[in-house]
Design a protein around this motif. Structure first.
Motif, PDB file in Angstrom:
ATOM      1  N   PRO A  28      13.888   8.718   1.458  1.00  0.00           N
ATOM      2  CA  PRO A  28      13.664   7.517   0.644  1.00  0.00           C
ATOM      3  C   PRO A  28      13.467   6.245   1.471  1.00  0.00           C
ATOM      4  CG  PRO A  28      15.953   8.190   0.512  1.00  0.00           C
ATOM      5  CD  PRO A  28      15.232   9.264   1.268  1.00  0.00           C
ATOM      6  N   ALA A  29      14.125   6.154   2.614  1.00  0.00           N
ATOM      7  CA  ALA A  29      13.962   4.961   3.450  1.00  0.00           C
ATOM      8  C   ALA A  29      12.538   4.889   4.003  1.00  0.00           C
ATOM      9  CB  ALA A  29      14.970   4.958   4.587  1.00  0.00           C
ATOM     10  N   CYS A  30      12.013   6.027   4.365  1.00  0.00           N
ATOM     11  CA  CYS A  30      10.636   6.092   4.866  1.00  0.00           C
ATOM     12  C   CYS A  30       9.651   5.694   3.757  1.00  0.00           C
ATOM     13  CB  CYS A  30      10.347   7.496   5.379  1.00  0.00           C
ATOM     14  SG  CYS A  30       8.692   7.702   6.013  1.00  0.00           S
ATOM     15  N   ALA A  31       9.852   6.207   2.563  1.00  0.00           N
ATOM     16  CA  ALA A  31       8.986   5.882   1.434  1.00  0.00           C
ATOM     17  C   ALA A  31       9.044   4.385   1.120  1.00  0.00           C
ATOM     18  CB  ALA A  31       9.381   6.698   0.208  1.00  0.00           C
ATOM     19  N   ALA A  32      10.243   3.820   1.156  1.00  0.00           N
ATOM     20  CA  ALA A  32      10.398   2.392   0.880  1.00  0.00           C
ATOM     21  C   ALA A  32       9.684   1.554   1.938  1.00  0.00           C
ATOM     22  CB  ALA A  32      11.876   2.026   0.820  1.00  0.00           C
ATOM     23  N   GLN A  33       9.769   1.975   3.201  1.00  0.00           N
ATOM     24  CA  GLN A  33       9.104   1.239   4.277  1.00  0.00           C
ATOM     25  C   GLN A  33       7.585   1.280   4.113  1.00  0.00           C
ATOM     26  OE1 GLN A  33      10.432  -0.774   6.580  1.00  0.00           O
ATOM     27  NE2 GLN A  33       8.327  -1.293   7.091  1.00  0.00           N
ATOM     28  N   ILE A  34       7.046   2.418   3.715  1.00  0.00           N
ATOM     29  CA  ILE A  34       5.611   2.533   3.470  1.00  0.00           C
ATOM     30  C   ILE A  34       5.204   1.570   2.352  1.00  0.00           C
ATOM     31  CG2 ILE A  34       3.821   4.059   2.561  1.00  0.00           C
ATOM     32  CD1 ILE A  34       5.244   6.364   4.057  1.00  0.00           C
ATOM     33  N   CYS A  35       5.977   1.543   1.290  1.00  0.00           N
ATOM     34  CA  CYS A  35       5.673   0.653   0.158  1.00  0.00           C
ATOM     35  C   CYS A  35       5.742  -0.811   0.572  1.00  0.00           C
ATOM     36  CB  CYS A  35       6.638   0.925  -0.991  1.00  0.00           C
ATOM     37  SG  CYS A  35       6.408   2.522  -1.773  1.00  0.00           S
ATOM     38  N   ARG A  36       6.768  -1.170   1.358  1.00  0.00           N
ATOM     39  CA  ARG A  36       6.898  -2.561   1.803  1.00  0.00           C
ATOM     40  C   ARG A  36       5.715  -2.962   2.697  1.00  0.00           C
ATOM     41  NH1 ARG A  36      12.499  -1.211   1.917  1.00  0.00           N
ATOM     42  NH2 ARG A  36      12.377  -0.585   4.084  1.00  0.00           N
ATOM     43  N   THR A  37       5.341  -2.074   3.614  1.00  0.00           N
ATOM     44  CA  THR A  37       4.223  -2.364   4.515  1.00  0.00           C
ATOM     45  C   THR A  37       2.934  -2.571   3.727  1.00  0.00           C
ATOM     46  OG1 THR A  37       5.244  -1.058   6.276  1.00  0.00           O
ATOM     47  CG2 THR A  37       2.881  -1.482   6.473  1.00  0.00           C
ATOM     48  N   LEU A  38       2.698  -1.701   2.767  1.00  0.00           N
ATOM     49  CA  LEU A  38       1.494  -1.822   1.952  1.00  0.00           C
ATOM     50  C   LEU A  38       1.543  -3.089   1.099  1.00  0.00           C
ATOM     51  CD1 LEU A  38      -1.187  -0.520   1.296  1.00  0.00           C
ATOM     52  CD2 LEU A  38      -0.056   0.738  -0.522  1.00  0.00           C
ATOM     53  N   GLY A  39       2.717  -3.429   0.580  1.00  0.00           N
ATOM     54  CA  GLY A  39       2.859  -4.644  -0.220  1.00  0.00           C
ATOM     55  C   GLY A  39       2.524  -5.896   0.566  1.00  0.00           C
ATOM     56  N   VAL A  40       3.024  -5.991   1.778  1.00  0.00           N
ATOM     57  CA  VAL A  40       2.734  -7.157   2.623  1.00  0.00           C
ATOM     58  C   VAL A  40       1.244  -7.212   2.943  1.00  0.00           C
ATOM     59  CG1 VAL A  40       3.118  -8.165   4.910  1.00  0.00           C
ATOM     60  CG2 VAL A  40       5.056  -7.301   3.594  1.00  0.00           C
ATOM     61  N   SER A  41       0.671  -6.071   3.244  1.00  0.00           N
ATOM     62  CA  SER A  41      -0.758  -6.016   3.546  1.00  0.00           C
ATOM     63  C   SER A  41      -1.599  -6.472   2.355  1.00  0.00           C
ATOM     64  CB  SER A  41      -1.152  -4.595   3.945  1.00  0.00           C
ATOM     65  OG  SER A  41      -2.535  -4.484   4.086  1.00  0.00           O
ATOM     66  N   ARG A  42      -1.250  -5.993   1.178  1.00  0.00           N
ATOM     67  CA  ARG A  42      -2.003  -6.374  -0.022  1.00  0.00           C
ATOM     68  C   ARG A  42      -1.862  -7.869  -0.287  1.00  0.00           C
ATOM     69  NH1 ARG A  42      -3.491  -1.497  -2.689  1.00  0.00           N
ATOM     70  NH2 ARG A  42      -4.247  -0.354  -0.893  1.00  0.00           N
ATOM     71  N   TRP A  43      -0.685  -8.429  -0.036  1.00  0.00           N
ATOM     72  CA  TRP A  43      -0.500  -9.862  -0.236  1.00  0.00           C
ATOM     73  C   TRP A  43      -1.424 -10.638   0.691  1.00  0.00           C
ATOM     74  CZ3 TRP A  43       1.930 -12.325  -4.002  1.00  0.00           C
ATOM     75  CH2 TRP A  43       2.063 -13.719  -3.878  1.00  0.00           C
ATOM     76  N   GLN A  44      -1.509 -10.213   1.943  1.00  0.00           N
ATOM     77  CA  GLN A  44      -2.363 -10.893   2.905  1.00  0.00           C
ATOM     78  C   GLN A  44      -3.837 -10.768   2.543  1.00  0.00           C
ATOM     79  OE1 GLN A  44      -0.981  -8.943   6.445  1.00  0.00           O
ATOM     80  NE2 GLN A  44       0.650 -10.435   6.780  1.00  0.00           N
ATOM     81  N   GLN A  45      -4.192  -9.709   1.822  1.00  0.00           N
ATOM     82  CA  GLN A  45      -5.572  -9.512   1.385  1.00  0.00           C
ATOM     83  C   GLN A  45      -5.872 -10.265   0.090  1.00  0.00           C
ATOM     84  OE1 GLN A  45      -5.919  -5.274   1.008  1.00  0.00           O
ATOM     85  NE2 GLN A  45      -5.744  -4.917   3.197  1.00  0.00           N
ATOM     86  N   GLY A  46      -4.872 -10.909  -0.483  1.00  0.00           N
ATOM     87  CA  GLY A  46      -5.067 -11.675  -1.705  1.00  0.00           C
ATOM     88  C   GLY A  46      -4.914 -10.858  -2.968  1.00  0.00           C
ATOM     89  N   GLN A  47      -4.424  -9.629  -2.852  1.00  0.00           N
ATOM     90  CA  GLN A  47      -4.221  -8.767  -4.016  1.00  0.00           C
ATOM     91  C   GLN A  47      -2.774  -8.922  -4.481  1.00  0.00           C
ATOM     92  OE1 GLN A  47      -5.335  -4.874  -2.676  1.00  0.00           O
ATOM     93  NE2 GLN A  47      -7.449  -5.476  -2.282  1.00  0.00           N
TER      94      GLN A  47
END
Length: 139
Positions: A28-47
């Motif tokens: 679960p920690a690995c899954a959460a880290q993947i989600c957090r990384t993708l969330g930050v990336s999407r924010w930077q892309q304006g999504q």
């Protein structure tokens, strides 16, 4: 291994497969880290919407609250610009404002500064409303 996947450049299908592998192997920690990384990336892309969903899925409440507060600040700025335009329009219709060109130039300068500052933001609908109101005011 899963945490090193370039999820910010991956499509959602690849990310969902990685999350499925993490769930299958009870990581679960690995899954959460993947989600957090993708969330930050999407924010930077304006999504913005996608970013908040991924961050929530990654249990990153701190960033979610920060991003929501940032969006609220942007909306408050646009609301102030809209209110300035509405006030200008009211005065123009009642002939209380005289020429009002200086006031209109100030509103335009504020709007231009806002658009430059938030050029990749997701405030397109409100920004379009401001542009329409400005176009009407100029006529």
């Amino acid at each position: 291994y899963l945490e090193r996947l370039p999820v910010s450049r991956s499509d959602d299908k690849t990310v969902l497969q990685a999350l499925e592998v993490a769930d299958r192997h009870a990581l679960p920690a690995c899954a959460a880290q993947i989600c957090r990384t993708l969330g930050v990336s999407r924010w930077q892309q304006g999504q913005r919407g996608s970013a908040v969903l991924w961050l929530r899925r990654g249990h990153d409440d701190r960033r979610v609250k920060h991003y929501i507060a940032e969006q609220k600040g942007r909306m408050d700025e646009l609301d102030q610009i809209l209110e300035s335009l509405a006030e200008y329009e009211r005065r123009r219709q009642t002939d209380e404002g005289g020429d009002g060109r200086a006031e209109l130039d100030e509103i335009l300068e504020t709007l231009t500064g806002y658009a430059f500052k938030h050029e990749s933001g997701g405030d397109q609908e409100k920004l379009q409303n401001v542009q329409l109101a400005l176009a009407r005011a100029i006529q």
